[in-house]
Design a protein around this motif. Structure first.
Motif, mmCIF file in Angstrom:
data_model
loop_
_atom_site.group_PDB
_atom_site.id
_atom_site.type_symbol
_atom_site.label_atom_id
_atom_site.label_comp_id
_atom_site.label_asym_id
_atom_site.label_seq_id
_atom_site.Cartn_x
_atom_site.Cartn_y
_atom_site.Cartn_z
ATOM 1 N N ALA A 134 -22.610 7.974 10.497
ATOM 2 C CA ALA A 134 -22.179 8.441 11.949
ATOM 3 C C ALA A 134 -21.126 8.584 12.245
ATOM 4 O O ALA A 134 -20.501 9.483 12.876
ATOM 5 C CB ALA A 134 -23.454 7.705 12.798
ATOM 6 N N ALA A 135 -20.203 7.503 12.234
ATOM 7 C CA ALA A 135 -18.887 7.298 12.754
ATOM 8 C C ALA A 135 -18.046 8.394 11.952
ATOM 9 O O ALA A 135 -17.158 8.654 12.686
ATOM 10 C CB ALA A 135 -18.475 5.932 12.410
ATOM 11 N N ALA A 136 -18.258 8.643 10.400
ATOM 12 C CA ALA A 136 -17.616 9.694 10.226
ATOM 13 C C ALA A 136 -17.795 10.983 10.286
ATOM 14 O O ALA A 136 -17.399 11.945 9.978
ATOM 15 C CB ALA A 136 -17.778 9.407 8.454
ATOM 16 N N GLY A 137 -18.853 11.285 11.170
ATOM 17 C CA GLY A 137 -19.276 12.478 11.596
ATOM 18 C C GLY A 137 -20.108 13.195 10.636
ATOM 19 O O GLY A 137 -20.282 14.616 11.034
ATOM 20 N N ILE A 138 -20.951 12.653 9.650
ATOM 21 C CA ILE A 138 -21.701 13.269 8.966
ATOM 22 C C ILE A 138 -23.160 13.677 9.720
ATOM 23 O O ILE A 138 -23.784 12.941 10.162
ATOM 24 C CB ILE A 138 -22.053 12.347 7.634
ATOM 25 C CG1 ILE A 138 -20.865 12.339 6.791
ATOM 26 C CG2 ILE A 138 -23.162 13.226 6.792
ATOM 27 C CD1 ILE A 138 -20.917 11.090 5.748
ATOM 28 N N PRO A 139 -23.366 15.117 9.771
ATOM 29 C CA PRO A 139 -24.197 15.290 10.752
ATOM 30 C C PRO A 139 -25.773 14.953 10.468
ATOM 31 O O PRO A 139 -26.632 15.061 11.219
ATOM 32 C CB PRO A 139 -24.247 16.851 10.733
ATOM 33 C CG PRO A 139 -23.699 17.317 9.547
ATOM 34 C CD PRO A 139 -22.776 16.159 9.166
#
Length: 197
Positions: A134-139
């Protein structure tokens, strides 16, 4: 300092933590999975045959359903930063990106990351990996739980964290629209194949 002994004859000495991706790339290809989470080294054993079955079958399901230009790939390297290095069990990425990427994907390349939970990784897959992805922005993050089910947990990104997952249990056909339309029963991932007529 940490010492890794891949064989009785060869030792690899790492500097004191936190570790970097450069440190990680010095480790041997010994069948273990080495990942970094904020500089902390996480070592997982090679997956069991049932774990591999689930990955293979889900990759096949996702590949068959994929629209042109997207593909499912198992066990790729994802590197969001110098102290983070992840190896999801399965990802969905644009084919154009996979044709041009080198050793590592960026998190922004991924439309979906999947982890199949095993006894040695369950706490990590349920907590640290979900938070890191989530923090890495993986949707989109799918977590496949073999026990007691199997069940599929679908996590969708909202801001910088995942919403509470939608849960789909074995015995019911799941139809999802992201990253693209796909339908399957989670039981298909682990059960024995039926013989062809």
């Amino acid at each position: 300092m940490a010492t890794i002994e891949p064989t009785a004859r060869r030792k690899i000495v790492l500097p004191a933590p936190p570790y970097t991706v450069d440190d990680l790339l010095k480790l041997p290809d010994d069948g273990n999975r080495y990942e970094l989470f904020n500089g902390s080294l996480v070592v997982s054993p090679a997956p069991t045959p049932l774990h591999q079955r689930a990955i293979y079958r889900l990759a096949h399901i996702l590949t068959d359903a994929a629209p042109p230009g997207l593909e499912a790939l198992p066990t790729v390297n994802v590197c969001p930063g110098d102290k983070d290095f992840y190896i999801p069990d399965l990802v969905v990425v644009p084919e154009a990106v996979s044709e041009s990427v080198g050793l590592m994907f960026a998190p922004s390349d991924l439309l979906l990351a999947v982890e199949v939970v095993s006894p040695s990784t369950k706490m990590h897959d349920r907590g640290a990996k979900a938070a890191a992805y989530a923090a890495a922005g993986i949707p989109l993050y799918w977590r496949v739980e073999p026990e007691p089910g199997p069940a599929l947990y679908v996590h969708e990104l909202e801001g910088d964290s995942y919403r509470d997952p939608s849960v789909y249990k074995a015995g019911t056909t799941v139809t999802l629209s992201t990253p693209y339309r796909v339908s399957f029963d989670p039981a298909e991932l682990f059960g024995r194949r039926l013989s062809n007529p």
